[in-house]
Write an enzyme that holds these catalytic residues in place. Structure first.
Site, PDB file in Angstrom:
ATOM      1  CB  CYS A  73      28.578 -22.316 -16.677  1.00 57.58           C
ATOM      2  SG  CYS A  73      28.234 -20.627 -17.122  1.00 57.58           S
ATOM      3  CD  GLU A  74      21.977 -20.185 -14.048  1.00 59.54           C
ATOM      4  OE1 GLU A  74      21.626 -19.034 -13.744  1.00 59.54           O
ATOM      5  OE2 GLU A  74      21.498 -21.198 -13.514  1.00 59.54           O
ATOM      6  CG  HIS A  75      25.768 -17.201 -16.709  1.00 62.11           C
ATOM      7  ND1 HIS A  75      26.495 -17.159 -15.541  1.00 62.11           N
ATOM      8  CD2 HIS A  75      24.530 -16.766 -16.388  1.00 62.11           C
ATOM      9  CE1 HIS A  75      25.746 -16.702 -14.566  1.00 62.11           C
ATOM     10  NE2 HIS A  75      24.548 -16.451 -15.053  1.00 62.11           N
ATOM     11  CG  HIS A  76      29.279 -18.621 -20.951  1.00 54.92           C
ATOM     12  ND1 HIS A  76      29.634 -18.259 -19.673  1.00 54.92           N
ATOM     13  CD2 HIS A  76      29.212 -17.481 -21.665  1.00 54.92           C
ATOM     14  CE1 HIS A  76      29.790 -16.949 -19.622  1.00 54.92           C
ATOM     15  NE2 HIS A  76      29.543 -16.448 -20.809  1.00 54.92           N
ATOM     16  CD  GLN A 114      32.089 -22.946  -7.413  1.00 52.74           C
ATOM     17  OE1 GLN A 114      32.629 -22.875  -8.517  1.00 52.74           O
ATOM     18  NE2 GLN A 114      32.778 -22.923  -6.288  1.00 52.74           N
ATOM     19  CG  HIS A 142      33.665 -21.739 -13.108  1.00 62.45           C
ATOM     20  ND1 HIS A 142      32.298 -21.760 -13.097  1.00 62.45           N
ATOM     21  CD2 HIS A 142      34.049 -21.954 -11.824  1.00 62.45           C
ATOM     22  CE1 HIS A 142      31.867 -21.971 -11.866  1.00 62.45           C
ATOM     23  NE2 HIS A 142      32.917 -22.095 -11.078  1.00 62.45           N
ATOM     24  CB  CYS A 144      32.630 -19.595 -18.799  1.00 65.06           C
ATOM     25  SG  CYS A 144      32.443 -19.407 -17.019  1.00 65.06           S
TER      26      CYS A 144
END
Length: 181
Positions: A73-76, A114, A142, A144
């Site tokens: 995941c690009e956020h976490h 995703q 996910h 996260c």
């Protein structure tokens, strides 16, 4: 300039760890190696991957299900793990099924969300195969969502992208969706 290994040592110190202690001495090197491996999709030439068509006169739907993947995941930068279903209706020739799995892997091995991954796979098939229709469905769990934040461990996100006849022709859409169950 800080090396990637030094950056990992900084993160270890940030969480209260001693990067020189016995179990952590090789961790920075391992983390960098793992991250490099898990993001090698940036180096995949999608055009070259899908440019190997087999001259087969086949105009029915081709679907590959159960393509397992792990992405970040690009956020976490935490993993999301799932399966993809990729289908298309050929126009002129087909592509080997391993290419479909490699396409999913190429997109999964990038920092990703995703929704974009689903759309990018479908768009690449549409662009490079010029099929009559394309369908992609991704189901993933996910980390996260389960190991931080809301901490819901049994969730599954489902995304889809459809183009051409699979989007606009009811029978083709129904056939594709039947393969995904």
């Amino acid at each position: 300039m800080t090396t990637p290994e030094e950056a990992v040592k900084t993160l270890l110190r940030h969480i209260g760890e001693d990067p020189t202690r016995d179990g952590l001495q090789n961790t920075p090197k391992r983390v960098v190696k793992a991250l490099t491996e898990m993001t090698q999709g940036y180096n995949t030439d999608i055009e070259a991957l899908l440019n190997v068509k087999l001259e087969v006169d086949f105009d029915e739907m081709v679907v590959l299900t159960g393509i397992a993947f792990t992405s970040l995941c690009e956020h976490h930068m935490l993993p999301f793990v799932g399966t993809a279903t990729v289908g298309y209706i050929p126009n002129q020739g087909v592509v080997g099924i391993s290419k479909l799995a490699r396409l999913v892997e190429a997109h999964a091995q990038r920092l990703q969300i995703q929704e974009r991954m689903t759309q990018d796979i479908a768009q690449d098939l549409q662009k490079h195969l010029d099929p009559v229709g394309v369908g992609v469905i991704i189901k993933a769990h996910h980390q996260c969502m389960s190991c931080r934040g809301i901490r819901k461990s049994n969730t599954e996100m489902i995304t889809s992208a459809v183009y051409g006849d699979i989007k606009h022709v009811t029978a083709a859409r129904a056939e594709f969706l039947a393969f995904t169950n």
